[in-house]
Design a protein around this motif. Structure first.
Motif, short mmCIF file in Angstrom:
data_model
loop_
_atom_site.label_atom_id
_atom_site.label_comp_id
_atom_site.label_asym_id
_atom_site.label_seq_id
_atom_site.Cartn_x
_atom_site.Cartn_y
_atom_site.Cartn_z
N CYS A 39 -0.39 11.69 -0.05
CA CYS A 39 -1.01 10.84 0.97
C CYS A 39 -1.73 11.73 1.98
O CYS A 39 -1.11 12.58 2.62
CB CYS A 39 0.05 9.98 1.66
SG CYS A 39 0.79 8.74 0.58
N LYS B 290 0.86 -1.19 0.00
CA LYS B 290 0.00 0.00 0.00
C LYS B 290 0.89 1.23 0.00
O LYS B 290 1.86 1.33 0.76
CB LYS B 290 -0.91 -0.01 1.23
CG LYS B 290 -2.03 1.02 1.19
CD LYS B 290 -2.96 0.85 2.39
CE LYS B 290 -4.16 1.79 2.30
NZ LYS B 290 -3.79 3.21 2.26
N ASP C 152 -3.12 2.09 -4.07
CA ASP C 152 -3.91 2.89 -3.14
C ASP C 152 -5.06 3.52 -3.88
O ASP C 152 -5.10 3.56 -5.12
CB ASP C 152 -3.07 3.97 -2.46
CG ASP C 152 -3.44 4.13 -0.99
OD1 ASP C 152 -4.65 4.30 -0.72
OD2 ASP C 152 -2.55 4.06 -0.14
N LYS C 153 -6.01 4.03 -3.11
CA LYS C 153 -7.17 4.71 -3.67
C LYS C 153 -6.78 6.10 -4.11
O LYS C 153 -6.08 6.82 -3.39
CB LYS C 153 -8.28 4.77 -2.62
CG LYS C 153 -9.60 5.30 -3.13
CD LYS C 153 -10.66 5.22 -2.05
CE LYS C 153 -12.02 5.66 -2.55
NZ LYS C 153 -13.05 5.55 -1.49
N LEU D 137 -11.77 4.45 3.12
CA LEU D 137 -10.47 3.85 2.93
C LEU D 137 -10.51 2.86 1.76
O LEU D 137 -11.56 2.40 1.33
CB LEU D 137 -10.01 3.14 4.21
CG LEU D 137 -9.80 4.03 5.43
CD1 LEU D 137 -9.45 3.19 6.64
CD2 LEU D 137 -8.71 5.06 5.16
N TRP D 138 -9.32 2.58 1.26
CA TRP D 138 -9.21 1.65 0.13
C TRP D 138 -9.33 0.22 0.62
O TRP D 138 -8.65 -0.19 1.57
CB TRP D 138 -7.89 1.85 -0.59
CG TRP D 138 -7.66 0.85 -1.69
CD1 TRP D 138 -8.38 0.71 -2.83
CD2 TRP D 138 -6.62 -0.13 -1.76
NE1 TRP D 138 -7.88 -0.30 -3.61
CE2 TRP D 138 -6.79 -0.85 -2.97
CE3 TRP D 138 -5.58 -0.48 -0.90
CZ2 TRP D 138 -5.96 -1.87 -3.36
CZ3 TRP D 138 -4.74 -1.51 -1.28
CH2 TRP D 138 -4.93 -2.21 -2.50
N ALA E 143 -7.86 10.04 5.40
CA ALA E 143 -9.17 9.90 4.75
C ALA E 143 -10.25 10.69 5.47
O ALA E 143 -11.16 11.24 4.84
CB ALA E 143 -9.55 8.43 4.66
N VAL F 34 -5.39 7.95 2.05
CA VAL F 34 -5.64 7.69 0.64
C VAL F 34 -4.82 8.69 -0.18
O VAL F 34 -4.29 9.67 0.36
CB VAL F 34 -7.14 7.82 0.28
CG1 VAL F 34 -7.95 6.74 0.98
CG2 VAL F 34 -7.66 9.22 0.63
#
Length: 490
Positions: free
Chosen positions: A67, A54, A174-175, A77-78, A70, A61
């Protein structure tokens, strides 16, 4: 005679013994509890957990390339979604263990990948922790998202797209979110540059990775010969000769830096930026020196009195100040623009990106705009000087020598301008233009050797006299203008 102990003394001693026993029991209980806690199985110590790399922390996220927590942007979250090897969707795994941070690619480059609904780049996460990157043809599929996922992963499509699988440690996921409402939500990945298979029979590979570096090496050798000839023979070390030496040295540095740029997969971010900087700076310096040569010839033809080279050393210092000073100024502006002004993502101190891969478009524009103006000014020098030469009825040996220098300047200017033009055209991502640039760049050095040495009869005469006749070159400060005033071809 012994006196019996009082009740108060006996009760106090018994209470002390009781306190000691309670203390020992408490310590034993704490010791047993700590051992039980240390030997108890941990929640995240499952040896069969799937390891997922990650990019950001578990509570973060990727938001606008950084980064971000969230909760601060009201984002979820992812949660990784696994796809089976046969195209099964939402495959469940027993446990997941996150490995936080960007992949350690060593000397290999890191590439960002964005996956959203209608993008050509697709990321597939398998239950074993590996990631597959697919590049699809935007006109080759009409199926919805779930359908193409199943068809391509299961291998049902006969025309498979480009794909590459990344092992654990070669990627991070990651998202991805953006403050721009038009940009869709998706998945962000940073991957290490895959190792490319050597394809000796591929024409594109042969031209780019074999023939192009060989041509660069030959160009460096040829330009080095020209620089040595004009530097070693004292009678050629007049102002024009010193400028020719400076131009060839700058072109040698640009060819060497471009040779480093060819092997991108063996370069890290920093080394690639340094190679780019040396390439553009040396190319810019070569054009400033060419501009100095054109100005000197133009000014000398317009002067009433033409002096010999007794002041060439001082003039060379003046022209050096102009050429190197202008190059240093424009290079500083270009590098500053690259790191601080080139787009919104040029400087990402808190992002997972370390550095940009190469000089951005703004920096290239700052480097190449002065070259475009230099070409226009040199065209003016050429036209006005040619008109003045055509109006001259009589001229002496010095003017004859300057006319030879003018022809040499015109030919060098033509060769360098064509090479620079095809360098720009090679960025259009057409293979034909890139191959043409490789051929033109390979011919640049032989043409300069012909223009500066082979075509100049007095230069070949000096070489024969120094090498074949075993006569040392003249060390007089007057140069070949006076040494061969009554003879020799210019």
């Amino acid at each position: 005679m012994l006196q019996p102990s009082s009740p108060t003394t006996s009760s106090s001693s018994s209470s002390r013994k009781l306190m000691a026993l309670l203390l020992v029991q408490l310590l034993a209980t704490l010791a047993v509890g700590s051992v039980a806690t240390s030997t108890a199985p941990q929640k995240n110590s499952n040896p069969y957990a799937v390891r997922i790399n990650k990019c950001c922390e578990k509570f973060e996220v990727m938001y606008d390339g950084k980064c971000t927590v969230a909760d601060t942007i009201n984002a979820t979250l992812w949660v990784p979604e696994f796809t089976g090897r046969n195209g099964e969707q939402n495959v469940q795994v027993e446990s997941v263990k996150y490995i936080i941070g960007a992949p350690d690619c060593g000397s290999m480059q890191k590439w960002p990948i964005f996956h959203y609904e209608k993008s050509e780049d697709k990321l597939i996460l398998f239950p074993d922790g590996k990631v597959r990157h697919l590049i699809l043809d935007p006109h080759a599929r009409d199926e919805p998202e779930d359908e193409w996922n199943h068809l391509y992963v299961a291998g049902i499509h006969t025309e498979a797209p480009f794909q590459y699988d990344y092992e654990q440690g070669q990627y991070c996921l990651d998202k991805a979110l953006s403050s721009n409402e038009k940009q869709p939500e998706g998945i962000f990945a940073t991957v290490c540059s895959p190792e490319k298979a050597i394809r000796w029979t591929d024409t594109d590979f042969l031209l780019r990775k074999i023939i192009n570096p060989i041509c660069h090496g030959m160009a460096i050798a040829i330009l080095l010969v020209v620089a040595i000839i004009y530097f070693v023979l004292p009678t050629l070390r007049d102002l024009v000769g010193n400028i020719v030496t400076s131009i060839t040295v700058c072109l040698i540095i640009s060819q060497a830096a471009d040779l480093v740029r060819i092997f991108t997969e063996f370069s890290s971010h920093v080394s690639f930026v340094v190679a780019d900087s040396f390439f553009y700076i040396s190319l810019l310096a070569a054009f400033f020196w060419l501009n100095s040569m054109g100005y000197y010839i133009w000014k000398t033809f317009r002067a009433r009195n033409v002096f010999l080279r007794v002041t060439d050393g001082r003039k060379y210092c003046w022209y050096s100040g102009y050429a190197w000073g202008a190059t240093a100024t424009m290079a500083s502006v270009a590098i500053f623009s690259h790191f601080f002004l080139d787009g919104p993502n040029a400087k990402k101190s808190s992002s997972i990106f370390e550095d940009q891969d190469n000089i951005g478009w703004l920096g290239i524009a700052v480097f190449f705009t002065p070259i475009a103006f230099i070409i226009l000014v040199n065209i003016f020098f050429y036209v006005t000087t040619m008109k003045f030469i055509n109006r001259m009825n009589t001229y002496g040996r010095i003017h004859h020598k300057l006319k030879g220098n003018f022809v040499m300047f015109s030919l060098i200017f033509l060769v360098m301008s064509i090479s620079w033009l095809f360098l720009i055209l090679s960025w259009l991502h057409y293979d034909a233009l890139l191959y043409t640039h490789i051929v033109v760049n390979a011919l640049q050095a032989p043409f300069i050797l012909y223009i500066c040495v082979l075509r100049q009869k007095h230069v070949t005469f000096l070489l024969k006299k120094s090498c074949c006749y075993n006569e040392p070159p003249q060390t007089s400060d007057w140069g070949d203008e006076m040494t061969y005033m009554n003879g020799g071809d210019y």
